[in-house]
Design an enzyme around this catalytic site. Structure first.
Site, PDB file in Angstrom:
ATOM      1  CG  HIS A 184     -62.894   0.313   2.791  1.00 33.41           C
ATOM      2  ND1 HIS A 184     -62.660   1.641   2.501  1.00 33.41           N
ATOM      3  CD2 HIS A 184     -61.789  -0.355   2.386  1.00 33.41           C
ATOM      4  CE1 HIS A 184     -61.476   1.767   1.935  1.00 33.41           C
ATOM      5  NE2 HIS A 184     -60.916   0.577   1.864  1.00 33.41           N
ATOM      6  CB  SER A 216     -60.985  -0.142  -1.206  1.00 34.54           C
ATOM      7  OG  SER A 216     -60.337  -0.601  -2.368  1.00 34.54           O
ATOM      8  CG  ASN A 224     -60.123   5.766  -1.317  1.00 37.67           C
ATOM      9  OD1 ASN A 224     -59.112   6.224  -0.764  1.00 37.67           O
ATOM     10  ND2 ASN A 224     -60.362   4.469  -1.389  1.00 37.67           N
ATOM     11  CD  GLU A 269     -64.506   4.715   3.836  1.00 40.20           C
ATOM     12  OE1 GLU A 269     -64.557   5.931   3.630  1.00 40.20           O
ATOM     13  OE2 GLU A 269     -64.187   3.893   2.946  1.00 40.20           O
TER      14      GLU A 269
END
Ligand SMILES: C/C=C/C(=O)SCCNC(=O)CCNC(=O)[C@H](O)C(C)(C)COP(=O)(O)OP(=O)(O)OC[C@H]1O[C@@H](n2cnc3c(N)ncnc32)[C@H](O)[C@@H]1OP(=O)(O)O
Length: 651
Positions: free
Chosen positions: A143, A122, A194, A155
């Site tokens: 991910h 991540s 993120n 992802e």
């Protein structure tokens, strides 16, 4: 469904992510080997998969028995054994670059050239991990979000040397698991989700550090005024303040002083009993709607939109990928690109410039792409173009929360918020109303409405959106339901899963309802202190009669599909494997039926229900008379005489 060329999957790591990925791959039909370094860890991971499958079976969320799924899951502590013969390897080891490189180098030695090597990292660079192997074009990031069995998003991260075909295959694999891939075309720090969560958490932390806001104020405003699923401080406590601190430090991003203080004091969040809130001696994240005060939500959202503009402008992801990622990965009701278009990108840019001029802090420096959009006049929804293009014409769409297609006379509509059980937000209701009011009915003979995903038709009005709703805005019967009710073609609700509250009201506004046996129906509004507000009380009264309508509305309980069929709430409740065929049978009749006859029948049945018997009979006679002069009646009677199927043309 599995992907061509992938049969065997090796998952390296049996921890939270590893065992979850192994479980979803086995569920999708792949032959999976899960490996960890010690037998105890492998056994624990396997036990977790067993437990999770059992829960899914209890909730009737899987078609196969847990035992059958487990026949596709092997375990080992031997890396070579795990990866030999695998078509795809997914590494889910601890987040250390040296460790991952070591694993990838060893994996390469035991796999064929065609094996795809994926990392579930991540936070680490895929390009960096790929340096460990001689052919970095085979390496891609996949991910998954935690827990993989529940979270819909993955992802797909392209390293500098990842082959396009490898990334595409990775995305196909993700789809075969029933999950949604988004392409992250450059492996920037934080990838997409993120990256956006950075300013969501960071900006309020700077504001509190600088004495410009209070913690509860920020959380209350972002949740209760802006509809985010969790407050930024509440989220930081959940994920660990040290985790955000580490990510910022690693990425060379300044850490807000308040986060620094918490980490130094060892108050890391829920896991230590105390963080921004007190979970041991206090009530945890105990903010209330009235705490919101004057918190400047635009300051936070402007930074999130700016971050999104960087991702889009740098070619990392499309606006759609950014918004899908934050919707599915972070539970946002609206992604930052769409939100920017709503706010007005010129407003966002002015806010950033004002903050940049005031503070000189890099984090407010406007992204080039944002400046370009504004300079080109693409300032958002009001201008007809921003991150997205908006159709300002009269036709339907484009829509973001529903999908529709017209083919062979059928208008097939899908409510597309599976991550929120297809809850009806104000925007989704607007889109339903717009579609049913503006779609060209000439080509349509009947319509179906269903919910995306396998959990719900719709679990009701979006509860998260209640906070900033003005009572006067919702006191009219919702136009969406009336648009469906008044649509001049039969509409059939395909109910597979929960059909609750406003979701049930939407189904009631349809003409016909077919449900899978596991579906559940109810009016939980009373448990929220509400009553059905989209026609539910009145339509239930008319469909079920007073006794049953009051039971549903007063008690707020859910009833099974079987009972719903028994009560006449649905036309058919059928086993899941007979659902599509039953819907098709109904639709075939509606598609081949006389369009004008069905239109008049719907109108007379709907309107007659509200009229006296005498008035309703007069309405019926008028309708009958009107139809007598149509070509369709000539066709119907001729076909009868000629002993053939009629071909109605709606004239
Ligand atoms: C005028 C009309 C008024 C109304 O319609 S008022 C609303 C009436 N509806 C309800 O009260 C139903 C609320 N939902 C539920 O009770 C439960 O859900 C279910 C029984 C449907 C399913 O429970 P489970 O299987 O445990 O799933 P989960 O974790 O609760 O839901 C998955 C995600 O879906 C979100 N969600 C569910 N229903 C709604 C909703 N109505 N509005 C907004 N979000 C909803 C949740 O929060 C969660 O999200 P996350 O994974 O981020 O925690």
């Amino acid at each position: 469904m599995t992907v061509d060329g992938i049969t065997r999957v090796a998952v390296l790591g049996a921890g939270n992510m590893g065992h979850g990925i192994a479980e979803v791959a086995a569920l999708a039909g792949y032959q999976v080997t899960m490996r960890d370094v010690e037998q105890g860890l492998v056994d624990e991971g396997y036990g977790n998969v067993e437990w999770s499958l059992q829960k899914l079976a209890e909730k009737e969320r899987i078609d196969e028995s847990p035992e059958t799924v487990l026949t596709r899951l092997d375990t080992t502590v031997d890396l070579a054994e795990a990866v030999t013969g695998a078509d795809l390897v997914v590494e889910a080891a601890p987040e250390r670059m040296d460790l991952k490189r070591e694993i990838f180098a060893e994996v390469e030695a035991h796999t064929d050239e065609g094996t795809i090597l994926a990392s579930n990292t991540s936070s680490l660079s895929i390009t960096g991990i790929a340096e460990a192997v001689s052919d970095p074009s085979r390496v891609v990031g996949l991910h998954f979000f935690n827990p993989p069995v529940k979270m819909d998003l993955v992802e797909v991260v392209h390293g500098e040397k990842t082959a396009g075909s490898v990334a595409e295959k990775g995305a196909e694999f993700v789809e075969s698991l029933g999950k949604t891939p988004i392409h992250v075309r450059k492996d920037v720090q934080g990838f997409v989700v993120n990256s956006i969560l950075g300013p969501f958490g960071g900006e309020p932390a700077w504001m509190v550090s600088e004495g410009e806001a209070a913690i509860r104020e920020a959380d209350a405003a972002m949740v209760h005024e802006r509809g985010y699923p969790m407050g930024p401080f509440e989220l930081a406590d959940l994920t660990g303040i040290d985790v955000g601190h580490h990510v910022r430090t690693e990425g060379g991003i300044p850490v807000p002083p308040i986060a620094e203080e918490k980490v130094e004091a060892g108050d890391l969040g829920r896991k230590t009993g105390r963080g921004y809130y007190d979970y041991e001696d206090g009530d945890g994240a105990d903010y209330e709607p009235e705490d919101a005060g004057e918190f400047d939500t635009l300051r936070v959202e402007a930074r999130m939109v700016n971050e999104a503009a960087k991702l889009v402008g740098d070619g990392v992801a499309t606006p759609d990928a950014v918004d899908t990622g934050t919707r599915l990965g972070a539970g946002f009701a609206t992604g930052p690109c769409r939100r920017g278009d709503e706010l007005g990108l010129d407003t966002v840019l002015s806010k950033l410039r004002e903050l940049y001029d005031e503070t000189g802090a890099d984090r407010y420096e406007p992204a080039d792409h944002l400046v370009e959009l504004v300079e080109a006049g693409h300032t958002g929804e009001a201008a007809g173009r921003g991150f997205y293009e908006y159709d300002t014409g009269d036709g339907p769409g484009p829509y973001r929360l529903l999908n529709y297609e017209v083919a062979d006379g059928l208008l097939a509509v899908e409510l597309d918020r599976p991550e929120r059980m297809n809850a009806l937000s104000a925007d989704l209701l607007d889109e339903i109303a717009d579609l049913f009011q503006s779609v060209d009915t000439d080509e349509i003979r009947c319509a179906t409405i269903e919910g995306a995903g396998d959990r719900a038709f719709s679990a009701g009005a979006d509860i998260g959106g209640f906070a900033d709703v003005e009572p006067t805005d919702v006191m009219d019967v919702t136009p969406a339901f009336e648009a469906v009710n008044d649509f001049p073609r039969p509409v059939l609700a395909k109910v597979d899963g929960y059909c609750l509250g406003a979701g049930l009201e939407l189904a009631l506004a349809c003409d016909l309802r077919i449900a899978t046996g596991g579906s559940e129906f109810g009016c939980p509004e009373i448990r929220l202190g509400l009553i059905p507000g989209g026609g539910g009380t009145q339509r239930l009264l008319r469909i079920l009669g007073e006794t049953r309508a009051k039971e549903l509305v007063f008690r707020g309980n859910r009833i099974s599909a079987e009972r719903a069929e028994d009560w006449g709430l649905v036309n058919r409740a059928v086993p899941a494997d007979e659902f599509d065929a039953t819907v098709d049978e109904f639709c075939d009749d509606l598609l081949s039926g006389p369009p004008l006859g069905l239109k008049v029948a719907k109108k007379v049945l709907n309107e007659g229900d509200d009229a006296s018997l005498a008035a309703a009979l007069a309405m019926e006679s008028q309708g009958f008379g009107l139809l007598m002069s149509t070509d369709d009646v000539v066709e119907g009677t001729t076909a009868f005489a000629q002993d053939r199927e009629p071909e109605f043309e709606g004239r």
